[in-house]
Motif scaffolding. Structure first.
Motif, PDB file in Angstrom:
ATOM      1  N   PRO A 176      46.198  37.861  45.602  1.00 46.60           N
ATOM      2  CA  PRO A 176      46.939  36.621  45.860  1.00 46.60           C
ATOM      3  C   PRO A 176      46.252  35.710  46.869  1.00 46.60           C
ATOM      4  N   LEU A 177      45.367  36.287  47.684  1.00 46.30           N
ATOM      5  CA  LEU A 177      44.632  35.502  48.663  1.00 46.30           C
ATOM      6  C   LEU A 177      43.302  34.996  48.109  1.00 46.30           C
ATOM      7  N   GLY A 178      43.055  35.225  46.808  1.00 48.04           N
ATOM      8  CA  GLY A 178      41.892  34.652  46.145  1.00 48.04           C
ATOM      9  C   GLY A 178      40.665  35.522  46.086  1.00 48.04           C
ATOM     10  N   ASN A 179      40.613  36.587  46.895  1.00 43.86           N
ATOM     11  CA  ASN A 179      39.403  37.391  46.963  1.00 43.86           C
ATOM     12  C   ASN A 179      39.124  38.098  45.639  1.00 43.86           C
ATOM     13  N   ASN A 180      37.864  38.084  45.239  1.00 47.34           N
ATOM     14  CA  ASN A 180      37.431  38.837  44.069  1.00 47.34           C
ATOM     15  C   ASN A 180      37.087  40.249  44.513  1.00 47.34           C
ATOM     16  N   VAL A 181      37.752  41.255  43.939  1.00 49.65           N
ATOM     17  CA  VAL A 181      37.550  42.645  44.328  1.00 49.65           C
ATOM     18  C   VAL A 181      36.786  43.342  43.216  1.00 49.65           C
ATOM     19  N   PHE A 182      35.525  43.664  43.507  1.00 52.31           N
ATOM     20  CA  PHE A 182      34.643  44.265  42.512  1.00 52.31           C
ATOM     21  C   PHE A 182      34.387  45.745  42.742  1.00 52.31           C
ATOM     22  N   GLU A 183      34.686  46.262  43.945  1.00 53.27           N
ATOM     23  CA  GLU A 183      34.201  47.601  44.274  1.00 53.27           C
ATOM     24  C   GLU A 183      34.828  48.711  43.441  1.00 53.27           C
TER      25      GLU A 183
END
Length: 528
Positions: free
Chosen positions: A515-522
């Motif tokens: 919701p805060l926009g961060n792209n989480v790839f890990e």
């Protein structure tokens, strides 16, 4: 779309369940972006395309919880705040390392936080303005405060506090902090960062490469260090239609910022997962409030009555139908998404009222045929739709709206210089506290009130007082008053809230946009 950030918990859990169960490792995720990154440095990132990448390259002492509503342990395994609020104590995890394998020390933390709170360097320095001094003794980190800060723990989980290697930074070429940062970004390679990836390739405006940090501290379901992927390849494709075509052809695995007009089509494609991730994203248009334009001519938008008129003449529900296909809601707070802590509910916020709009225009003495330039992103279907709609909606006011199409970097430069009338823009919270977005949009010293040039002494005083106010009710009253002032002055065209529309290949599991926009790839995997 009115929902709490807590509503996304189930979405995130489901998204992350894939790689945890499969434990697949290896492969490159191909990601189509609408805009490229200029500089991914925790303290200099000031655009979403930069900010949303910082967390992949630099870890923080504390981390946002999956639902974005609180903080959890990060590089610091423990933290506490003294009863008087004047001291924050943190303990670094044992054995954490940068991407080149060198140990993360208390000295690196002091160096990184001192950079982040230096107003001569960072546009976000105000987020840490309550800190007087940072000290370290072994793994014990202490923040000595100037005054109690109700937001300090949230701020320690914000991108701008990403931990940077002091040794790598000081060894970089350049005479100034900015030059060293640019040199590190241009060179790429492991060393400076502490996140799950490091930058291993970059071509301005074209592509970017992330490679897995083999020394990252977080572990996957198989007990080995995250990330599961070998890397992420980013291709910069500003044109919406081209991003979609490449996804459908299998040339990319993820395409962001899908036009909502294309969502039903992609939802029907069995090879694609069309995600509408809950967000704190608001879409608005900064209005130049200066007495004169950049060319020295009188600015009709300097009159708040004109700005109010434009807001009343904008049918937000119609815009939502045209642009979002109904997948959104009008802004109800003038300063933040409804899900943000302390957001006011001013519904309707400038409900559609053409008679009132025309009366305000007449009262302000605006001549029929007055020309206003609306700056949009070239290649953005949504921006084109917004312009066409506003051109028709504002015609009864005698406003002649003309379009100026630019790329993202040019739009940002125009915003910072004040060389615009109105332009499209958006915001996504980096923390679930109103201080950051309020400071950015309204507090003059932070960013010239999101480039509008708007300044209100009472608003600024309230914001400064709220920064040290530990009483919950008093702080809520301060934010209520700030939102009232901002709504009346209308330095923005207040439009709508929207989810993140991201299309993902069915071969991908575990990728998520928070919701805060961060792209989480890990925790993402890709099956070829």
């Amino acid at each position: 779309m009115r929902q709490s950030l807590l509503a996304v918990t189930a979405v995130l859990s489901a998204a992350l369940a894939g790689p945890a169960a499969a434990q697949e490792r290896g492969g490159i995720l191909n990601f189509a972006r609408y805009d490229g990154s200029n500089l991914i440095d925790p303290i200099y990132a000031d655009r979403n395309p930069d900010i949303w990448m910082v967390g992949s390259l630099f870890d923080t002492l504390l981390r946002q919880s999956p639902d974005g509503s609180s903080v959890v342990a990060g590089l610091a395994e423990a933290h506490s705040v003294s009863p008087d609020g004047m001291t924050v104590s943190l303990t670094l995890r044992e054995g954490v390392a940068f991407s080149d394998g060198t140990a993360i020390t208390g000295e690196d933390v002091v160096f990184s936080l001192d950079r982040a709170r230096n107003p001569d360097l960072s546009p976000w320095a105000g987020l840490l303005g309550s800190i007087d001094k940072v000290t370290a003794e072994g793994r014990e980190i202490t923040l000595h405060m100037k005054a109690p800060d109700p937001t300090i723990l949230q701020m320690l989980a914000t991108f701008t506090t990403g931990i940077v290697s002091k040794a790598a930074f000081e060894a970089a070429e350049g005479a100034t902090d900015q030059e060293k940062s640019a040199a590190i970004f241009a060179a790429g390679g492991p060393g400076a960062g502490s996140g799950p990836f490091y930058l291993c390739g970059f071509e301005q405006g074209t592509s970017m490469e992330f490679c897995a940090n083999k020394h990252y501290w977080r572990k996957g379901a198989d007990g080995k260090p995250l990330p599961y992927l070998d890397g992420v390849h980013f291709e910069i494709i500003p044109d919406d239609a081209t991003r979609i075509l490449k996804l459908q052809a299998g040339e990319v695995d993820v395409a962001e910022f899908i036009p909502f007009s294309r969502v039903p089509e992609l939802q029907a494609d069995p090879t694609i997962k069309m995600n509408l991730y809950p967000s704190t994203r608001i879409i608005y248009s900064p209005i130049n409030t200066r007495e004169t334009r950049a060319d020295g001519s009188p600015n009709p938008l300097a009159d708040p009555r004109v700005r109010q008129a434009l807001n009343y003449a904008t049918n937000k529900e119609a815009l939502i139908g045209l642009v979002l296909q109904g997948a959104g809601k009008p802004m109800t707070s003038p300063l933040m998404a409804a899900a943000t802590h302390l957001a006011a509910d001013l519904d309707p916020l400038y409900g559609y009222d053409m008679e009132k709009a025309q009366a305000l225009i007449a009262e302000a003495g605006i001549a029929p045929g007055t020309e206003v330039t609306f700056t949009t992103l070239a290649g953005s279907a949504d921006d084109s739709t917004i312009f066409a709609a506003l051109q028709q909606m504002w015609a009864p006011l005698g406003i002649r709206l003309k379009v100026e199409q630019v790329d993202g970097a040019t739009r940002g430069a125009k915003n910072r210089s004040g060389d615009f009338d109105i332009h499209t823009y958006g915001w996504v919270n980096d923390v679930n506290d109103p201080s950051q977005v309020t400071g950015w949009l309204g507090y003059t010293p932070t960013a010239n009130a999101v480039g509008t040039g708007w300044e209100n002494a009472k608003f600024n005083d309230l914001f400064e007082a709220s920064a040290t106010e530990m009483d919950v009710e008093t702080r809520a009253a301060q934010y209520a008053e700030m939102q009232k002032i901002y709504a009346e002055e209308a330095p923005l065209l207040f439009m709508y809230e929207t989810p993140f529309a991201v299309a993902v290949s069915s071969a991908v599991e575990g990728y998520v946009q928070t919701p805060l926009g961060n792209n989480v790839f890990e925790e993402a995997t890709v099956s070829r």
